[in-house]
Design a protein around this motif. Structure first.
Motif, mmCIF file in Angstrom:
data_model
loop_
_atom_site.group_PDB
_atom_site.id
_atom_site.type_symbol
_atom_site.label_atom_id
_atom_site.label_comp_id
_atom_site.label_asym_id
_atom_site.label_seq_id
_atom_site.Cartn_x
_atom_site.Cartn_y
_atom_site.Cartn_z
ATOM 1 N N ASP A 113 -1.777 3.590 -1.964
ATOM 2 C CA ASP A 113 -1.764 4.410 -3.342
ATOM 3 C C ASP A 113 -0.640 3.599 -4.061
ATOM 4 O OD1 ASP A 113 -1.661 7.833 -4.065
ATOM 5 O OD2 ASP A 113 -0.673 6.207 -5.129
ATOM 6 N N ILE A 114 -1.152 3.191 -5.413
ATOM 7 C CA ILE A 114 -0.271 2.712 -6.298
ATOM 8 C C ILE A 114 1.075 3.388 -6.596
ATOM 9 C CG2 ILE A 114 -1.875 1.414 -7.400
ATOM 10 C CD1 ILE A 114 -2.018 3.400 -9.615
ATOM 11 N N ARG A 115 1.147 4.718 -6.603
ATOM 12 C CA ARG A 115 2.618 5.351 -6.621
ATOM 13 C C ARG A 115 3.324 5.528 -5.281
ATOM 14 N NH1 ARG A 115 -1.665 9.502 -9.232
ATOM 15 N NH2 ARG A 115 -2.286 8.940 -7.009
ATOM 16 N N GLU A 116 2.746 5.102 -4.026
ATOM 17 C CA GLU A 116 3.606 5.067 -3.077
ATOM 18 C C GLU A 116 3.493 3.750 -2.373
ATOM 19 O OE1 GLU A 116 1.549 9.471 -2.402
ATOM 20 O OE2 GLU A 116 1.444 7.990 -0.747
ATOM 21 N N MET A 117 4.043 2.731 -3.038
ATOM 22 C CA MET A 117 4.009 1.266 -2.525
ATOM 23 C C MET A 117 5.066 1.209 -1.438
ATOM 24 S SD MET A 117 1.833 -0.219 -4.388
ATOM 25 C CE MET A 117 2.142 -1.959 -4.346
ATOM 26 N N PRO A 118 4.607 0.164 -0.362
ATOM 27 C CA PRO A 118 5.471 0.006 0.596
ATOM 28 C C PRO A 118 6.616 -1.019 0.494
ATOM 29 C CG PRO A 118 3.472 -0.989 1.092
ATOM 30 C CD PRO A 118 3.396 -0.336 -0.261
ATOM 31 N N PHE A 119 7.342 -0.513 -0.653
ATOM 32 C CA PHE A 119 8.427 -1.680 -1.074
ATOM 33 C C PHE A 119 9.274 -2.136 0.250
ATOM 34 C CE2 PHE A 119 7.039 -2.039 -5.083
ATOM 35 C CZ PHE A 119 6.855 -0.952 -5.794
ATOM 36 N N GLU A 120 9.579 -1.443 1.256
ATOM 37 C CA GLU A 120 10.553 -1.906 1.970
ATOM 38 C C GLU A 120 9.613 -2.691 3.116
ATOM 39 O OE1 GLU A 120 8.949 1.177 1.893
ATOM 40 O OE2 GLU A 120 7.979 1.714 3.671
ATOM 41 N N HIS A 121 8.364 -2.863 3.102
ATOM 42 C CA HIS A 121 7.718 -3.951 3.651
ATOM 43 C C HIS A 121 7.213 -5.256 2.946
ATOM 44 C CE1 HIS A 121 7.632 -1.608 7.220
ATOM 45 N NE2 HIS A 121 7.031 -0.576 6.662
ATOM 46 N N MET A 122 7.806 -5.042 1.734
ATOM 47 C CA MET A 122 7.496 -6.272 0.434
ATOM 48 C C MET A 122 8.807 -7.019 0.186
ATOM 49 S SD MET A 122 4.909 -3.754 -1.714
ATOM 50 C CE MET A 122 4.278 -5.126 -2.501
ATOM 51 N N TRP A 123 8.517 -8.003 -0.757
ATOM 52 C CA TRP A 123 9.616 -8.979 -1.040
ATOM 53 C C TRP A 123 10.399 -8.104 -1.902
ATOM 54 C CZ3 TRP A 123 10.595 -13.774 0.449
ATOM 55 C CH2 TRP A 123 9.630 -14.335 0.909
ATOM 56 N N ALA A 124 11.828 -8.490 -1.886
ATOM 57 C CA ALA A 124 12.911 -7.592 -2.637
ATOM 58 C C ALA A 124 12.711 -7.380 -4.030
ATOM 59 C CB ALA A 124 14.118 -8.300 -2.293
ATOM 60 N N ASP A 125 12.089 -8.417 -4.640
ATOM 61 C CA ASP A 125 12.069 -8.407 -6.311
ATOM 62 C C ASP A 125 10.822 -7.382 -6.500
ATOM 63 O OD1 ASP A 125 10.680 -10.876 -4.878
ATOM 64 O OD2 ASP A 125 9.453 -10.724 -6.544
ATOM 65 N N ASP A 126 9.772 -7.172 -5.619
ATOM 66 C CA ASP A 126 8.555 -6.276 -6.051
ATOM 67 C C ASP A 126 8.858 -5.218 -6.688
ATOM 68 O OD1 ASP A 126 7.723 -8.674 -4.887
ATOM 69 O OD2 ASP A 126 6.274 -7.610 -3.536
ATOM 70 N N PRO A 127 9.888 -4.311 -6.390
ATOM 71 C CA PRO A 127 9.989 -2.871 -7.084
ATOM 72 C C PRO A 127 10.260 -3.127 -8.586
ATOM 73 C CG PRO A 127 11.198 -3.012 -4.982
ATOM 74 C CD PRO A 127 10.819 -4.432 -5.065
ATOM 75 N N SER A 128 10.857 -4.433 -8.709
ATOM 76 C CA SER A 128 11.617 -4.420 -10.090
ATOM 77 C C SER A 128 10.208 -4.920 -11.219
ATOM 78 C CB SER A 128 12.404 -5.793 -10.164
ATOM 79 O OG SER A 128 13.451 -5.460 -9.270
#
Ligand SMILES: CSc1nc2ncnc(N)c2[nH]1
Length: 162
Positions: A113-128
């Motif tokens: 879901d685009i509003r529940e991105m698994p940022f903890e498993h993604m690159w550190a810059d992605d949430p920005s």
């Protein structure tokens, strides 16, 4: 005099299922970014455009093939401590594609879901920069990483163009 920094060209493409508010991400199974969830992509070959490279990588890594030119979303520049070559990552989305996601040697694809991105498993810059992708705002982001490839020591993010 000023020593120009070298950039190596990469693509990053996200297949979006707009009807179900989902994005396809891949769990990288080996190589650079192993055990991270990410969009699809890689290096651009000499005989192809950046957009063609993005489509090729998506097909190779997920089994999905874009049926229209991928949409440009933004540009990311990554700099690493003790590394003279920067990564110049051209970011795309595609809303129209053929095929079903297939696991490959490189990637295990999964819808999120685009509003529940698994940022903890993604690159550190992605949430920005991910919000800019969702808002359809063209962006340029620059991130300076420590050698650990996790710690961001500096970042710049701007909306650009139309
Ligand atoms: C090495 S820093 C980096 N951040 C990233 N975000 C998304 N896709 C990548 N390939 C990324 N690399």
């Amino acid at each position: 005099q000023h020593q120009a920094m070298k950039h190596r060209l990469y693509t990053l493409i996200f297949p979006m299922d707009i009807y179900r508010n989902r994005v396809l991400l891949g769990m990288k199974k080996r190589g650079f970014g192993q055990n991270k969830l990410n969009g699809f992509g890689g290096k651009v070959e000499a005989d192809e455009s950046v957009a063609q490279g993005a489509s090729r990588e998506l097909c190779e890594e997920s089994g999905l093939s874009p049926t229209e030119e991928p949409e440009k979303c933004g540009l990311l520049l990554f700099y690493f401590e003790n590394d003279p070559v920067a990564m110049e990552v051209h970011v795309f989305i595609t809303r129209s594609f053929a095929g079903q996601p297939q696991e490959t040697d490189e990637m295990r694809p999964e819808w999120f879901d685009i509003r529940e991105m698994p940022f903890e498993h993604m690159w550190a810059d992605d949430p920005s920069w991910w919000p800019y992708v969702l808002d359809g705002k063209l962006f340029v982001g620059r991130f300076w990483f420590k050698a650990d490839m996790v710690t961001i020591t500096r970042q710049e993010l701007a909306q650009v163009g139309s």
